[in-house]
Design a protein around this motif. Structure first.
Motif, PDB file in Angstrom:
ATOM      1  N   ASN A   3     -13.402  13.068   2.167  1.00  0.00           N
ATOM      2  CA  ASN A   3     -14.284  13.970   2.667  1.00  0.00           C
ATOM      3  C   ASN A   3     -13.703  15.217   3.135  1.00  0.00           C
ATOM      4  N   THR A   4     -12.703  14.898   4.071  1.00  0.00           N
ATOM      5  CA  THR A   4     -12.150  16.203   4.563  1.00  0.00           C
ATOM      6  C   THR A   4     -11.051  16.743   3.516  1.00  0.00           C
ATOM      7  N   THR A   5     -10.666  18.036   3.987  1.00  0.00           N
ATOM      8  CA  THR A   5      -9.680  18.794   3.260  1.00  0.00           C
ATOM      9  C   THR A   5      -8.502  17.981   3.400  1.00  0.00           C
ATOM     10  N   SER A   6      -7.962  17.748   4.455  1.00  0.00           N
ATOM     11  CA  SER A   6      -6.828  17.028   4.597  1.00  0.00           C
ATOM     12  C   SER A   6      -6.685  15.641   3.890  1.00  0.00           C
ATOM     13  N   ALA A   7      -7.798  14.954   3.670  1.00  0.00           N
ATOM     14  CA  ALA A   7      -7.790  13.647   3.158  1.00  0.00           C
ATOM     15  C   ALA A   7      -7.621  14.001   1.552  1.00  0.00           C
ATOM     16  N   LYS A   8      -8.031  15.169   1.136  1.00  0.00           N
ATOM     17  CA  LYS A   8      -8.119  15.483  -0.392  1.00  0.00           C
ATOM     18  C   LYS A   8      -6.798  15.782  -0.619  1.00  0.00           C
ATOM     19  N   LYS A   9      -6.221  16.504   0.213  1.00  0.00           N
ATOM     20  CA  LYS A   9      -4.724  16.848   0.027  1.00  0.00           C
ATOM     21  C   LYS A   9      -3.966  15.702   0.036  1.00  0.00           C
ATOM     22  N   ALA A  10      -4.120  14.990   0.940  1.00  0.00           N
ATOM     23  CA  ALA A  10      -3.302  13.447   1.003  1.00  0.00           C
ATOM     24  C   ALA A  10      -3.242  12.804  -0.278  1.00  0.00           C
ATOM     25  N   THR A  11      -4.511  12.730  -0.646  1.00  0.00           N
ATOM     26  CA  THR A  11      -4.849  12.040  -1.967  1.00  0.00           C
ATOM     27  C   THR A  11      -4.074  12.575  -3.160  1.00  0.00           C
ATOM     28  N   ARG A  12      -3.930  13.975  -3.250  1.00  0.00           N
ATOM     29  CA  ARG A  12      -3.244  14.802  -4.320  1.00  0.00           C
ATOM     30  C   ARG A  12      -1.595  14.403  -4.061  1.00  0.00           C
ATOM     31  N   LYS A  13      -1.395  14.444  -2.994  1.00  0.00           N
ATOM     32  CA  LYS A  13       0.221  13.946  -2.716  1.00  0.00           C
ATOM     33  C   LYS A  13       0.336  12.760  -3.225  1.00  0.00           C
ATOM     34  N   ILE A  14      -0.329  11.736  -2.639  1.00  0.00           N
ATOM     35  CA  ILE A  14      -0.107  10.356  -3.151  1.00  0.00           C
ATOM     36  C   ILE A  14       0.024  10.068  -4.675  1.00  0.00           C
ATOM     37  N   ALA A  15      -0.761  11.027  -5.202  1.00  0.00           N
ATOM     38  CA  ALA A  15      -0.851  10.641  -6.684  1.00  0.00           C
ATOM     39  C   ALA A  15       0.313  11.188  -7.339  1.00  0.00           C
ATOM     40  N   ARG A  16       0.913  12.622  -6.678  1.00  0.00           N
ATOM     41  CA  ARG A  16       2.320  12.960  -7.138  1.00  0.00           C
ATOM     42  C   ARG A  16       3.320  12.068  -6.908  1.00  0.00           C
ATOM     43  N   ALA A  19       3.600   9.047  -9.353  1.00  0.00           N
ATOM     44  CA  ALA A  19       3.812   9.205 -10.710  1.00  0.00           C
ATOM     45  C   ALA A  19       5.473   9.224 -10.639  1.00  0.00           C
ATOM     46  N   VAL A  20       6.152  10.095  -9.456  1.00  0.00           N
ATOM     47  CA  VAL A  20       7.536  10.231  -9.358  1.00  0.00           C
ATOM     48  C   VAL A  20       8.220   8.866  -9.133  1.00  0.00           C
ATOM     49  N   ASN A  21       7.669   8.154  -8.304  1.00  0.00           N
ATOM     50  CA  ASN A  21       8.181   6.547  -7.877  1.00  0.00           C
ATOM     51  C   ASN A  21       8.028   5.588  -9.249  1.00  0.00           C
ATOM     52  N   LYS A  22       7.002   5.803 -10.125  1.00  0.00           N
ATOM     53  CA  LYS A  22       6.797   4.970 -11.240  1.00  0.00           C
ATOM     54  C   LYS A  22       8.017   5.306 -12.060  1.00  0.00           C
ATOM     55  N   SER A  23       8.239   6.452 -12.368  1.00  0.00           N
ATOM     56  CA  SER A  23       9.467   7.038 -13.164  1.00  0.00           C
ATOM     57  C   SER A  23      10.825   6.440 -12.693  1.00  0.00           C
ATOM     58  N   ARG A  24      10.905   6.541 -11.245  1.00  0.00           N
ATOM     59  CA  ARG A  24      12.184   6.101 -10.694  1.00  0.00           C
ATOM     60  C   ARG A  24      12.413   4.609 -10.848  1.00  0.00           C
ATOM     61  N   ARG A  25      11.124   3.746 -10.671  1.00  0.00           N
ATOM     62  CA  ARG A  25      11.084   2.244 -10.836  1.00  0.00           C
ATOM     63  C   ARG A  25      11.308   1.717 -12.088  1.00  0.00           C
ATOM     64  N   THR A  26      10.797   2.590 -13.040  1.00  0.00           N
ATOM     65  CA  THR A  26      11.210   2.143 -14.474  1.00  0.00           C
ATOM     66  C   THR A  26      12.576   2.524 -14.970  1.00  0.00           C
ATOM     67  N   GLN A  27      13.291   3.533 -14.471  1.00  0.00           N
ATOM     68  CA  GLN A  27      14.492   3.708 -14.678  1.00  0.00           C
ATOM     69  C   GLN A  27      15.560   2.655 -14.086  1.00  0.00           C
ATOM     70  N   MET A  28      15.221   2.192 -13.036  1.00  0.00           N
ATOM     71  CA  MET A  28      15.876   1.204 -12.338  1.00  0.00           C
ATOM     72  C   MET A  28      15.714  -0.096 -12.886  1.00  0.00           C
ATOM     73  N   ARG A  29      14.573  -0.611 -13.451  1.00  0.00           N
ATOM     74  CA  ARG A  29      14.434  -1.591 -14.021  1.00  0.00           C
ATOM     75  C   ARG A  29      15.136  -1.867 -15.401  1.00  0.00           C
ATOM     76  N   GLY A  30      14.973  -0.559 -16.090  1.00  0.00           N
ATOM     77  CA  GLY A  30      15.992  -0.566 -17.193  1.00  0.00           C
ATOM     78  C   GLY A  30      17.364  -0.852 -17.021  1.00  0.00           C
ATOM     79  N   ALA A  31      17.821  -0.136 -16.045  1.00  0.00           N
ATOM     80  CA  ALA A  31      19.248  -0.248 -15.787  1.00  0.00           C
ATOM     81  C   ALA A  31      19.701  -1.850 -15.408  1.00  0.00           C
ATOM     82  N   VAL A  32      18.703  -2.658 -14.657  1.00  0.00           N
ATOM     83  CA  VAL A  32      19.035  -3.801 -14.616  1.00  0.00           C
ATOM     84  C   VAL A  32      18.929  -4.664 -15.839  1.00  0.00           C
ATOM     85  N   ARG A  33      17.940  -4.520 -16.597  1.00  0.00           N
ATOM     86  CA  ARG A  33      17.447  -4.997 -17.880  1.00  0.00           C
ATOM     87  C   ARG A  33      18.915  -5.083 -18.842  1.00  0.00           C
TER      88      ARG A  33
END
Length: 88
Positions: A3-16, A19-33
């Motif tokens: 509802n609040t502006t800050s909560a909307k911004k937090a949602t956008r930040k979390i989404a970004r 996405a970055v963490n998913k990419s890093r996790r995938t790279q890490m798993r690939g290295a282990v694989r």
């Protein structure tokens, strides 16, 4: 729904960050694989080379709070032990 502006911004930040963490996790798993596949083929030299690439990837992931540092250390330790077993 946020509802609040800050909560909307937090949602956008979390989404970004997600996405970055998913990419890093995938790279890490690939290295282990790569290490696990080299161990499975029995090629000690290739496994050691793959571990040399995987260890920094794991530790970087731990530093960035993608995985816990003990989890990263445990993975490195277990992979190292499996590679040592190949030498025998």
């Amino acid at each position: 729904m946020a509802n609040t502006t800050s909560a909307k911004k937090a949602t956008r930040k979390i989404a970004r960050r997600t996405a970055v963490n998913k990419s890093r996790r995938t790279q890490m798993r690939g290295a282990v694989r790569n290490v696990e596949e080299a161990i499975k083929t029995g090629d000690r030299a290739a496994a050691a080379k793959a571990l040399a690439a995987a260890e920094p990837a794991l530790m970087r992931a731990a530093q960035r709070n993608i995985i816990h540092k003990n989890n990263a250390s445990r993975k490195v330790s277990r992979l190292t032990a499996q590679i040592a077993k190949l030498a025998k």
